[in-house]
Design a protein around this motif. Structure first.
Motif, PDB file in Angstrom:
ATOM      1  N   GLU A 148     -38.938  42.550  -9.942  1.00 28.95           N
ATOM      2  CA  GLU A 148     -40.319  42.497  -9.464  1.00 28.95           C
ATOM      3  C   GLU A 148     -41.284  42.282 -10.621  1.00 28.95           C
ATOM      4  O   GLU A 148     -42.253  41.524 -10.510  1.00 28.95           O
ATOM      5  N   LEU A 149     -41.019  42.941 -11.747  1.00 28.38           N
ATOM      6  CA  LEU A 149     -41.891  42.791 -12.911  1.00 28.38           C
ATOM      7  C   LEU A 149     -41.881  41.353 -13.403  1.00 28.38           C
ATOM      8  O   LEU A 149     -42.944  40.779 -13.686  1.00 28.38           O
ATOM      9  N   ALA A 150     -40.692  40.750 -13.508  1.00 27.49           N
ATOM     10  CA  ALA A 150     -40.599  39.361 -13.970  1.00 27.49           C
ATOM     11  C   ALA A 150     -41.352  38.429 -13.038  1.00 27.49           C
ATOM     12  O   ALA A 150     -42.034  37.496 -13.491  1.00 27.49           O
ATOM     13  N   GLU A 151     -41.256  38.657 -11.747  1.00 21.85           N
ATOM     14  CA  GLU A 151     -41.972  37.820 -10.786  1.00 21.85           C
ATOM     15  C   GLU A 151     -43.473  37.943 -10.964  1.00 21.85           C
ATOM     16  O   GLU A 151     -44.209  36.949 -10.919  1.00 21.85           O
ATOM     17  N   LYS A 152     -43.954  39.177 -11.164  1.00 25.05           N
ATOM     18  CA  LYS A 152     -45.388  39.382 -11.351  1.00 25.05           C
ATOM     19  C   LYS A 152     -45.890  38.710 -12.631  1.00 25.05           C
ATOM     20  O   LYS A 152     -47.041  38.279 -12.702  1.00 25.05           O
ATOM     21  N   LEU A 153     -45.016  38.624 -13.639  1.00 24.97           N
ATOM     22  CA  LEU A 153     -45.387  37.994 -14.909  1.00 24.97           C
ATOM     23  C   LEU A 153     -45.168  36.483 -14.902  1.00 24.97           C
ATOM     24  O   LEU A 153     -45.454  35.813 -15.900  1.00 24.97           O
ATOM     25  N   HIS A 154     -44.636  35.946 -13.796  1.00 25.55           N
ATOM     26  CA  HIS A 154     -44.330  34.518 -13.677  1.00 25.55           C
ATOM     27  C   HIS A 154     -43.298  34.087 -14.716  1.00 25.55           C
ATOM     28  O   HIS A 154     -43.380  32.996 -15.289  1.00 25.55           O
ATOM     29  N   LEU A 155     -42.315  34.963 -14.960  1.00 21.16           N
ATOM     30  CA  LEU A 155     -41.249  34.670 -15.914  1.00 21.16           C
ATOM     31  C   LEU A 155     -39.930  34.481 -15.164  1.00 21.16           C
ATOM     32  O   LEU A 155     -39.741  35.032 -14.072  1.00 21.16           O
ATOM     33  N   PRO A 156     -38.982  33.708 -15.732  1.00 20.08           N
ATOM     34  CA  PRO A 156     -37.682  33.524 -15.082  1.00 20.08           C
ATOM     35  C   PRO A 156     -36.961  34.859 -14.899  1.00 20.08           C
ATOM     36  O   PRO A 156     -36.674  35.558 -15.883  1.00 20.08           O
ATOM     37  N   VAL A 157     -36.686  35.211 -13.679  1.00 18.73           N
ATOM     38  CA  VAL A 157     -36.186  36.545 -13.353  1.00 18.73           C
ATOM     39  C   VAL A 157     -34.863  36.836 -14.040  1.00 18.73           C
ATOM     40  O   VAL A 157     -34.682  37.886 -14.667  1.00 18.73           O
ATOM     41  N   GLU A 158     -33.916  35.919 -13.943  1.00 19.74           N
ATOM     42  CA  GLU A 158     -32.590  36.179 -14.509  1.00 19.74           C
ATOM     43  C   GLU A 158     -32.642  36.315 -16.024  1.00 19.74           C
ATOM     44  O   GLU A 158     -31.952  37.158 -16.607  1.00 19.74           O
ATOM     45  N   ASN A 159     -33.456  35.513 -16.674  1.00 18.66           N
ATOM     46  CA  ASN A 159     -33.578  35.616 -18.130  1.00 18.66           C
ATOM     47  C   ASN A 159     -34.161  36.965 -18.549  1.00 18.66           C
ATOM     48  O   ASN A 159     -33.712  37.581 -19.514  1.00 18.66           O
TER      49      ASN A 159
END
Length: 511
Positions: free
Chosen positions: A389-400
């Motif tokens: 969820e944090l990666a999505e909120k930051l607009h970063l690639p989730v798996e990375n």
């Protein structure tokens, strides 16, 4: 040579002048260097005028660097001057005038002691030497140069008002809302300047029989000059914290034949919070109020590029992580941490203004948490209960991001950073929710590539000869810094300004 950018009245002549003022020493800029220059010249019984384009003096810095100060002697602290100077020269890859650095080291105590004896003590304050400069690695070498103004040895004391009262009492003529337009010369010597009274909207000629001292503070607020002299700064930085610094002092000297440093130098802090989705090319906010300044940003927490990958050792001088990010996609980077961050702050042993507790600016770990939480409310720091969820909120690639966090946590277990060698006590897990994240960029405090000067603070021409009666100090003077600011020598920038300002004032008054 460059003409004065964005000032269409540079071609103003004596015919446009409405009145004339006579003085002996004209100081341009009422900041750390300018106020010290004015006081030093007045001490030598010179008639002194200071012009400042804003309505007040600029911030008088706390955290004054020095070698052999009275405060250090009281604390039983000794600094090896030769080790310090060689460190500073090596930090700059010797792209400096090392003699100027020795000149600072030899005279810094005089300036620091003057502030304590003449500004602080009469008002019930003093300087406290900060001996804590623990060396934790070759990348984190520090020197205990800092002297902090205080009354109670627990908090900083501001002294700008006291300083202004002091120069007023010395008979210095402080003129606010007055901007430098151009320098005047005769027979290869500076004779004064044309300035603009901004309140009256009229030009004034100031004749200065002993000299003009330029202390206007660099050019970080002037995007045209940044494009010309330091274009990468516009990509590294999303904030400029010195909106006064438009380059007027440097460009006015260039127009009378002065020599400037050929390569850029700057002080950048890694605390520029930006809205998620920001493109660095679209953001260069001028602020005098430290807008969206995340103190936690300087702490060695996990930092990832915009592809969610770790890219550098986070335990380095403030500017280095911003430099490293400039070699990554988008120039910006993210920082990710967990809910134990206030406890981690206690173990990091930060230096200078990033430390928690005096002489840092965060009084306690609780204050650091409160400072961080205010940006959660603004939406610049995001929280989540899962890394996905944090990666999505930051607009970063989730798996990375998931892989980077898992790898970080394993290195904490191993007590070893096999990627970049960060000290084990600065490896911290990300395993207690809520998890936090933000997007960061640089915030430039000032530029340091200024006019070449000699040890008399005289501005040099392209033949390395002094231009008569023209002096520079502070960030208008060059030859001292190169590239990044060595923040492991706490208080150096303020001390450089005040020490060289004092020397310039003394020299001008002696003419």
């Amino acid at each position: 040579m460059s003409k004065l950018a964005n000032v269409d009245h540079y071609q103003v002549t004596e015919d446009d002048v409405k009145r004339t003022v006579n003085t002996e020493v004209l100081v341009v800029g009422a900041g750390n260097a300018g106020m010290m220059a004015a006081a030093a010249a007045a001490e030598k019984h010179a008639d002194v005028m200071v012009i400042e384009k804003e309505a007040s003096i600029n911030l008088m810095r706390v955290g004054l660097g020095g070698v052999g100060t009275n405060a250090q002697k009281r604390a039983g602290l000794t600094i090896n001057k030769y080790d310090l100077v060689e460190y500073l020269a090596a930090f700059a890859q010797h792209n400096v005038d090392e003699g100027l650095i020795y000149h600072w080291a030899n005279h810094s105590a005089e300036a620091v002691n003057w502030v304590e004896d003449n500004i602080l003590k009469p008002n019930g304050a003093h300087l406290r030497s900060e001996p804590d400069a623990m060396v934790t690695s070759s990348a984190y070498q520090g020197f205990p140069t800092e002297n902090d103004p205080t009354i109670d040895d627990k908090t900083f004391t501001s002294y700008g008002k006291w300083f202004q009262e002091k120069v007023d009492s010395m008979g210095v003529n402080l003129q606010f809302n007055t901007a430098l337009v151009k320098l005047l010369t005769s027979n290869n010597q500076v004779t004064g300047a044309i300035v603009k009274d901004l309140a009256k909207d009229e030009y004034v000629q100031v004749n200065a029989t002993k000299g003009v001292i330029l202390c206007t503070g660099g050019y970080s607020a002037n995007k045209d000059l940044l494009k010309q002299w330091n274009p990468l700064a516009l990509k590294k930085n999303v904030f400029n914290d010195s909106p006064r610094n438009n380059g007027a002092g440097i460009t006015s000297a260039l127009n009378v034949g002065a020599l400037k440093d050929e390569e850029p130098a700057e002080c950048i802090f890694d605390r520029g919070l930006v809205p998620i989705g920001t493109k660095t090319d679209d953001m260069y906010v001028q602020t005098a109020t430290y807008q969206d300044w995340l103190w936690l940003g300087s702490h060695p927490l996990l930092k990832l590029n915009m592809r969610g990958e770790r890219f550098a050792n986070e335990s380095v001088p403030y500017q280095f992580i911003v430099n490293a990010a400039s070699k990554q996609p988008g120039y910006l980077y993210s920082m990710i941490w967990d809910d134990n961050f206030d406890e981690y702050a206690k173990q990091f042993h930060m230096l200078g203004c990033a430390r928690v507790g005096f002489p840092g600016y965060m009084a306690s770990a609780q204050k650091l948490r409160e400072d961080t939480e205010q940006y959660v409310k603004k939406g610049l720091v995001v929280k989540a209960d899962t890394i996905e969820e944090l990666a999505e909120k930051l607009h970063l690639p989730v798996e990375n991001v998931k892989q980077s966090v898992a790898h970080n946590n394993q290195q904490v277990v191993n007590n070893f950073d096999k990627d970049f060698g960060k000290e084990p006590f600065r490896l911290t897990p990300i395993d207690k929710k809520p998890y936090y994240g933000c997007i960061l960029g640089g915030r430039i405090l000032c530029t340091f590539d200024g006019l070449r000067v000699n040890k008399q603070m005289e501005v040099l021409n392209d033949q390395y000869d002094p231009i008569g009666h023209l002096y520079a100090a502070g960030n208008d003077s060059g030859g001292f810094f190169f590239g990044s600011y060595p923040d492991r020598v706490p208080g150096l920038a303020a001390s450089h300004a005040q020490t060289f300002g004092r020397l310039a004032g003394q020299q001008a008054a002696a003419n």
